[in-house]
Design an enzyme around this catalytic site. Structure first.
Site, short mmCIF file in Angstrom:
data_model
loop_
_atom_site.label_atom_id
_atom_site.label_comp_id
_atom_site.label_asym_id
_atom_site.label_seq_id
_atom_site.Cartn_x
_atom_site.Cartn_y
_atom_site.Cartn_z
CE LYS A 1 -9.20 -10.21 -3.07
NZ LYS A 1 -8.59 -10.24 -1.72
CE LYS B 1 -4.16 -1.94 2.13
NZ LYS B 1 -5.14 -1.84 3.23
CE LYS C 1 -13.98 -1.86 -1.28
NZ LYS C 1 -14.49 -1.77 0.12
#
Length: 332
Positions: A194, A111, A197
């Protein structure tokens, strides 16, 4: 009865991957466990969130969970920031966990990327908050995806170290519940990624707020290849998009993936997609309808979350009090 804790970030756009990989499994666990389900809004702000969107998304995620079958009367549904014990216990765990443990967390590296010096302290330390989420309720089991196993291991290590440091058998060792089928639903546009969103293309995912026409359009536009449907799982080798769509059909129909492959062997993807549309609409349509009904009444959702927070506090506060006594905090 054994106790489950599980949380989901309220960052909007609940999608098919969230439903098949997590929420549907939570619904099925309700008859076996005492369940605590949480919108982890404290985790959400480890990266910037627009405050208005965070409020809206928290309600939306709660509506999606309830519409999918989470029983907020029998079990506990709330948002994390309404229960102070999460943040309070997280600070204690900041002083128990070791920096070396956090440095090994792969999700922080992913991240933060190349700019980890600019990442928030919260993003670095949020595995300790996750440990607090679980252990504030002395949860015995945690449903996790493969990408969360490392964080649960940290929670177990933290519980063990706390017990060892203070010479007391206080926190349990929470066990993972890992579901093999459909835990990784992939993008409709790229079978190697994957479903997420955060993907720029809305056609990469089926959102739980999508109506029947939108679901049909996205399935029809889903990326495939030029070959007919295989007759076995061996025939899916090197065909990630085909494998993903067959996996989605298998999960939605509660069938074995190999059985679905044999069922559609040799048929064209256009035929298969038509049946996948019908199945997806049949499963997701009622959820979409109920979710929209709930979202039209935000005061009702707020009341559910408030009641859930009161019940969560009733469990967490005595545990936190015991922790403070064990640590040696002077309290009136």
């Amino acid at each position: 009865m054994q106790r489950i804790f599980s949380g989901v970030q309220p960052t909007g756009n609940l999608h098919l991957g969230n439903y098949l990989g997590a929420i549907r499994n939570w619904v099925r666990l309700q008859n076996e466990f005492e369940c605590i389900f949480c919108m982890v809004d404290l985790h959400a702000i480890t990266v910037w969130q627009d405050p208005k969107d965070l409020v809206k998304n928290t309600r939306e995620v709660a509506a999606g969970m309830i519409a999918a079958g989470i029983d907020a009367d029998k079990h506990i549904v709330f948002n994390q920031s309404m229960v102070p014990a999460h943040a309070q216990l997280a600070w204690v765990f900041n002083c128990v966990a070791r920096i070396g443990w956090l440095n090994r967390m792969t999700q922080f590296k992913e991240k933060a990327g190349k700019h980890k010096e600019n990442a928030s302290v919260g993003l670095f330390a949020y595995p300790n908050l996750m440990s607090a989420d679980i252990l504030a309720y002395k949860a015995t089991h945690v449903p996790v995806g493969e990408d969360q196993k490392q964080h649960l291991e940290l929670a177990r290590d933290t519980a063990q170290k706390f017990n060892s440091d203070y010479g007391i058998d206080f926190f349990p060792q929470p066990e993972p519940l890992i579901f093999g089928a459909a835990t990784r639903v992939m993008s409709l546009r790229d079978g190697a990624k994957k479903m997420s969103k955060s993907d720029e293309s809305d056609y990469s995912r089926i959102n739980m707020t999508d109506d029947a026409d939108t679901i049909a359009l996205k399935v029809r536009k889903a990326k495939t290849d030029l070959f007919p449907m295989p007759d076995s799982l061996d025939g899916l080798e090197g065909r990630p998009e085909a494998s993903n769509l067959i996996g989605i059909y298998a999960a939605l129909s509660d069938k074995d993936k190999a059985l679905v492959a044999s069922q559609f062997a040799g048929r064209q993807f256009s035929e298969f997609k038509a049946e996948l549309v019908d199945l997806a609409v049949a499963v997701l349509g009622p959820i979409n309808t109920e979710m929209n009904r709930l979202m039209d009444d935000p005061s009702h959702i707020d009341a559910i979350l408030k009641k859930g927070a009161e019940r969560a506090n009733a469990i967490a506060e005595p545990i936190l009090k015991d922790v403070y006594d064990i640590v040696g905090f002077l309290r009136p």
